[in-house]
Design an enzyme around this catalytic site. Sequence first.
Site, short mmCIF file in Angstrom:
data_model
loop_
_atom_site.label_atom_id
_atom_site.label_comp_id
_atom_site.label_asym_id
_atom_site.label_seq_id
_atom_site.Cartn_x
_atom_site.Cartn_y
_atom_site.Cartn_z
N GLY A 49 83.34 49.05 46.69
CA GLY A 49 84.07 49.40 48.08
C GLY A 49 83.58 47.98 49.06
N GLU A 50 82.97 48.35 50.25
CA GLU A 50 82.45 47.56 50.97
C GLU A 50 81.20 47.85 51.63
OE1 GLU A 50 82.13 44.57 53.84
OE2 GLU A 50 81.95 46.43 54.49
N SER A 51 80.26 46.85 51.24
CA SER A 51 78.80 47.30 51.22
C SER A 51 78.33 47.64 52.69
CB SER A 51 77.86 46.07 50.84
OG SER A 51 78.09 44.89 51.41
N CYS A 81 79.37 46.53 41.93
CA CYS A 81 79.93 45.68 42.99
C CYS A 81 79.19 45.80 44.28
CB CYS A 81 81.22 45.92 43.30
SG CYS A 81 82.13 44.57 43.99
N ARG A 110 76.44 38.13 48.42
CA ARG A 110 77.61 39.06 48.79
C ARG A 110 78.87 38.15 48.71
NH1 ARG A 110 79.76 40.33 53.81
NH2 ARG A 110 80.68 42.31 53.83
N ILE A 139 86.01 41.90 41.84
CA ILE A 139 86.98 41.87 43.14
C ILE A 139 86.11 41.72 44.07
CG2 ILE A 139 88.45 43.27 44.40
CD1 ILE A 139 88.94 44.96 41.95
N ARG A 140 85.98 40.61 44.72
CA ARG A 140 85.22 40.26 45.97
C ARG A 140 83.62 40.66 45.61
NH1 ARG A 140 86.56 42.88 51.52
NH2 ARG A 140 85.26 41.52 52.05
N HIS A 180 83.62 46.07 37.95
CA HIS A 180 83.95 47.37 38.36
C HIS A 180 84.34 48.01 36.80
CE1 HIS A 180 84.64 47.48 42.50
NE2 HIS A 180 84.88 46.14 42.30
N GLU A 182 84.67 51.05 35.95
CA GLU A 182 85.60 52.22 36.18
C GLU A 182 87.08 51.88 36.43
OE1 GLU A 182 84.84 50.60 40.40
OE2 GLU A 182 83.60 50.68 38.32
#
EC number: 4.3.3.6
Length: 201
Positions: A49-51, A81, A110, A139-140, A180, A182
Amino acid sequence: MTAPVIGVLALQGDVREHTAALAAAGAHARPIRRPTELETVDGLIIPGGESTTISKLTDLFELREPIDKRIADGMPVYGSCAGMIMLASEVLDGRADQRGFAGIEMTVRRNAFGRQVASFEAPVNLDGIDGGPLHALFIRAPWVEHVGRGVEVLGTVTEGPAAGRIVAVRQENLLATAFHPELTGDRRLHAYFADLVRAAI
Protein backbone atom coordinates in the site's frame (compact mmCIF):
# COMPACT_ATOMS: atom_id res chain seq x y z
CA MET A 1 -2.08 -30.31 10.20
CA THR A 2 -3.13 -27.30 12.27
CA ALA A 3 -4.43 -24.33 10.28
CA PRO A 4 -2.87 -21.19 11.78
CA VAL A 5 -4.93 -18.05 12.28
CA ILE A 6 -3.21 -15.21 10.43
CA GLY A 7 -4.32 -11.62 10.52
CA VAL A 8 -4.00 -9.12 7.68
CA LEU A 9 -3.53 -5.53 8.82
CA ALA A 10 -6.64 -4.04 7.22
CA LEU A 11 -5.87 -0.34 7.31
CA GLN A 12 -4.83 0.17 3.68
CA GLY A 13 -3.47 -1.91 0.81
CA ASP A 14 -4.01 -5.40 -0.64
CA VAL A 15 -6.03 -6.83 2.24
CA ARG A 16 -8.52 -8.90 0.25
CA GLU A 17 -5.81 -10.37 -1.98
CA HIS A 18 -3.68 -11.48 0.98
CA THR A 19 -6.74 -12.93 2.71
CA ALA A 20 -7.55 -15.03 -0.36
CA ALA A 21 -3.93 -16.15 -0.73
CA LEU A 22 -3.77 -17.24 2.92
CA ALA A 23 -6.99 -19.25 2.58
CA ALA A 24 -5.57 -20.97 -0.52
CA ALA A 25 -2.42 -21.76 1.50
CA GLY A 26 -4.43 -23.50 4.22
CA ALA A 27 -4.59 -20.75 6.84
CA HIS A 28 -7.52 -19.02 8.54
CA ALA A 29 -7.31 -15.33 7.61
CA ARG A 30 -8.79 -12.41 9.53
CA PRO A 31 -8.73 -8.66 8.87
CA ILE A 32 -7.18 -6.74 11.76
CA ARG A 33 -8.20 -3.18 12.60
CA ARG A 34 -8.34 -3.18 16.41
CA PRO A 35 -6.01 -4.27 19.23
CA THR A 36 -8.56 -6.81 20.47
CA GLU A 37 -8.57 -8.47 17.03
CA LEU A 38 -4.77 -8.67 17.05
CA GLU A 39 -4.96 -10.76 20.23
CA THR A 40 -6.82 -13.52 18.35
CA VAL A 41 -4.19 -14.31 15.69
CA ASP A 42 -1.02 -16.41 15.54
CA GLY A 43 0.68 -14.30 12.87
CA LEU A 44 0.23 -11.08 10.91
CA ILE A 45 0.68 -9.79 7.37
CA ILE A 46 1.39 -6.12 6.74
CA PRO A 47 0.26 -5.64 3.14
CA GLY A 48 1.49 -3.44 0.35
CA GLY A 49 0.00 0.00 0.00
CA GLU A 50 1.49 3.34 1.01
CA SER A 51 3.88 3.11 3.95
CA THR A 52 3.34 6.65 5.29
CA THR A 53 -0.44 6.12 5.26
CA ILE A 54 -0.12 2.76 7.00
CA SER A 55 2.14 4.39 9.61
CA LYS A 56 -0.40 7.14 10.34
CA LEU A 57 -3.36 4.73 10.47
CA THR A 58 -1.46 2.36 12.78
CA ASP A 59 -1.29 5.20 15.30
CA LEU A 60 -4.87 6.33 14.65
CA PHE A 61 -6.24 2.83 15.30
CA GLU A 62 -3.99 2.42 18.37
CA LEU A 63 -2.26 -0.62 16.94
CA ARG A 64 1.39 0.44 17.14
CA GLU A 65 2.15 -0.62 20.71
CA PRO A 66 0.17 -3.89 20.48
CA ILE A 67 1.97 -4.86 17.28
CA ASP A 68 5.36 -3.87 18.73
CA LYS A 69 4.63 -6.06 21.76
CA ARG A 70 3.53 -9.06 19.70
CA ILE A 71 6.66 -8.78 17.55
CA ALA A 72 8.82 -8.61 20.69
CA ASP A 73 7.02 -11.72 21.98
CA GLY A 74 7.91 -13.64 18.81
CA MET A 75 4.75 -13.43 16.70
CA PRO A 76 5.58 -14.14 13.03
CA VAL A 77 4.99 -11.16 10.75
CA TYR A 78 5.27 -10.92 6.97
CA GLY A 79 5.49 -7.54 5.25
CA SER A 80 5.13 -7.14 1.48
CA CYS A 81 6.27 -3.94 -0.29
CA ALA A 82 5.07 -1.19 2.09
CA GLY A 83 5.03 -3.89 4.76
CA MET A 84 8.75 -4.42 4.17
CA ILE A 85 9.28 -0.71 4.80
CA MET A 86 7.21 -0.92 8.00
CA LEU A 87 9.41 -3.77 9.30
CA ALA A 88 12.75 -2.09 8.52
CA SER A 89 15.00 -0.66 11.22
CA GLU A 90 16.05 2.15 8.84
CA VAL A 91 14.23 3.72 5.88
CA LEU A 92 15.90 5.90 3.26
CA ASP A 93 13.84 8.51 1.37
CA GLY A 94 10.98 8.22 3.84
CA ARG A 95 9.12 11.07 5.52
CA ALA A 96 10.46 12.52 8.77
CA ASP A 97 7.27 11.61 10.64
CA GLN A 98 7.11 8.06 9.26
CA ARG A 99 7.49 5.32 11.87
CA GLY A 100 7.62 1.57 11.44
CA PHE A 101 8.11 -1.41 13.73
CA ALA A 102 11.90 -1.75 13.26
CA GLY A 103 11.70 -5.52 13.58
CA ILE A 104 14.22 -6.48 10.89
CA GLU A 105 17.75 -5.10 11.07
CA MET A 106 17.95 -3.73 7.54
CA THR A 107 18.17 -0.50 5.59
CA VAL A 108 15.42 -0.17 3.01
CA ARG A 109 15.17 2.45 0.26
CA ARG A 110 11.57 3.56 -0.26
CA ASN A 111 10.32 3.66 -3.90
CA ALA A 112 13.77 2.44 -4.95
CA PHE A 113 12.64 1.07 -8.32
CA GLY A 114 10.88 4.31 -9.30
CA ARG A 115 7.32 5.57 -9.64
CA GLN A 116 4.29 3.43 -10.43
CA VAL A 117 4.89 3.77 -14.19
CA ALA A 118 8.22 2.02 -13.60
CA SER A 119 6.50 -1.07 -12.15
CA PHE A 120 7.88 -4.31 -13.53
CA GLU A 121 7.86 -8.09 -13.26
CA ALA A 122 10.89 -10.31 -12.79
CA PRO A 123 11.76 -13.85 -11.69
CA VAL A 124 13.07 -14.17 -8.13
CA ASN A 125 14.65 -17.32 -6.69
CA LEU A 126 13.79 -17.69 -3.00
CA ASP A 127 15.81 -19.84 -0.63
CA GLY A 128 13.58 -22.34 1.13
CA ILE A 129 10.86 -22.34 -1.54
CA ASP A 130 10.90 -25.15 -4.09
CA GLY A 131 9.43 -25.15 -7.60
CA GLY A 132 11.62 -22.66 -9.39
CA PRO A 133 11.63 -18.86 -9.43
CA LEU A 134 8.63 -16.85 -8.29
CA HIS A 135 7.11 -14.51 -10.84
CA ALA A 136 7.45 -11.32 -8.80
CA LEU A 137 5.50 -8.11 -9.34
CA PHE A 138 7.15 -4.85 -8.22
CA ILE A 139 4.95 -1.74 -7.80
CA ARG A 140 6.69 1.41 -6.48
CA ALA A 141 8.78 -1.13 -4.65
CA PRO A 142 11.57 -0.74 -2.11
CA TRP A 143 14.80 -2.66 -2.10
CA VAL A 144 17.14 -3.59 0.73
CA GLU A 145 20.46 -1.76 0.71
CA HIS A 146 22.00 -3.37 3.79
CA VAL A 147 21.19 -6.14 6.25
CA GLY A 148 22.43 -6.81 9.77
CA ARG A 149 24.12 -9.98 10.97
CA GLY A 150 20.93 -11.69 12.04
CA VAL A 151 19.16 -11.19 8.71
CA GLU A 152 19.03 -13.93 6.08
CA VAL A 153 18.82 -12.81 2.45
CA LEU A 154 16.25 -15.08 0.82
CA GLY A 155 16.04 -13.60 -2.66
CA THR A 156 17.47 -11.13 -5.16
CA VAL A 157 16.34 -9.92 -8.57
CA THR A 158 17.94 -12.18 -11.17
CA GLU A 159 17.44 -10.22 -14.41
CA GLY A 160 17.41 -6.70 -15.82
CA PRO A 161 18.85 -3.42 -14.53
CA ALA A 162 17.91 -4.27 -10.93
CA ALA A 163 19.72 -7.63 -11.00
CA GLY A 164 21.36 -8.40 -7.68
CA ARG A 165 19.14 -6.15 -5.59
CA ILE A 166 17.92 -7.74 -2.34
CA VAL A 167 14.13 -8.12 -2.39
CA ALA A 168 13.37 -10.84 0.18
CA VAL A 169 14.72 -11.28 3.72
CA ARG A 170 14.02 -13.09 6.95
CA GLN A 171 15.06 -12.45 10.53
CA GLU A 172 13.85 -15.16 12.88
CA ASN A 173 10.01 -15.02 12.69
CA LEU A 174 9.91 -11.88 10.55
CA LEU A 175 9.69 -12.11 6.76
CA ALA A 176 9.66 -9.32 4.18
CA THR A 177 9.54 -9.01 0.40
CA ALA A 178 9.69 -5.98 -1.88
CA PHE A 179 7.18 -7.56 -4.26
CA HIS A 180 3.50 -8.53 -4.20
CA PRO A 181 2.97 -12.33 -4.23
CA GLU A 182 -0.71 -11.82 -3.40
CA LEU A 183 -1.29 -10.40 -6.92
CA THR A 184 0.26 -13.18 -9.01
CA GLY A 185 -1.68 -16.32 -8.08
CA ASP A 186 1.49 -18.08 -6.85
CA ARG A 187 0.70 -19.15 -3.27
CA ARG A 188 4.09 -20.64 -2.36
CA LEU A 189 5.24 -17.64 -0.32
CA HIS A 190 1.99 -17.53 1.65
CA ALA A 191 2.34 -21.27 2.30
CA TYR A 192 5.93 -20.67 3.47
CA PHE A 193 4.71 -18.01 5.89
CA ALA A 194 1.83 -20.19 7.09
CA ASP A 195 4.39 -22.92 7.90
CA LEU A 196 6.49 -20.34 9.77
CA VAL A 197 3.44 -19.34 11.82
CA ARG A 198 2.45 -22.95 12.42
CA ALA A 199 5.93 -23.74 13.77
CA ALA A 200 5.70 -20.81 16.19
CA ILE A 201 2.34 -21.78 17.70
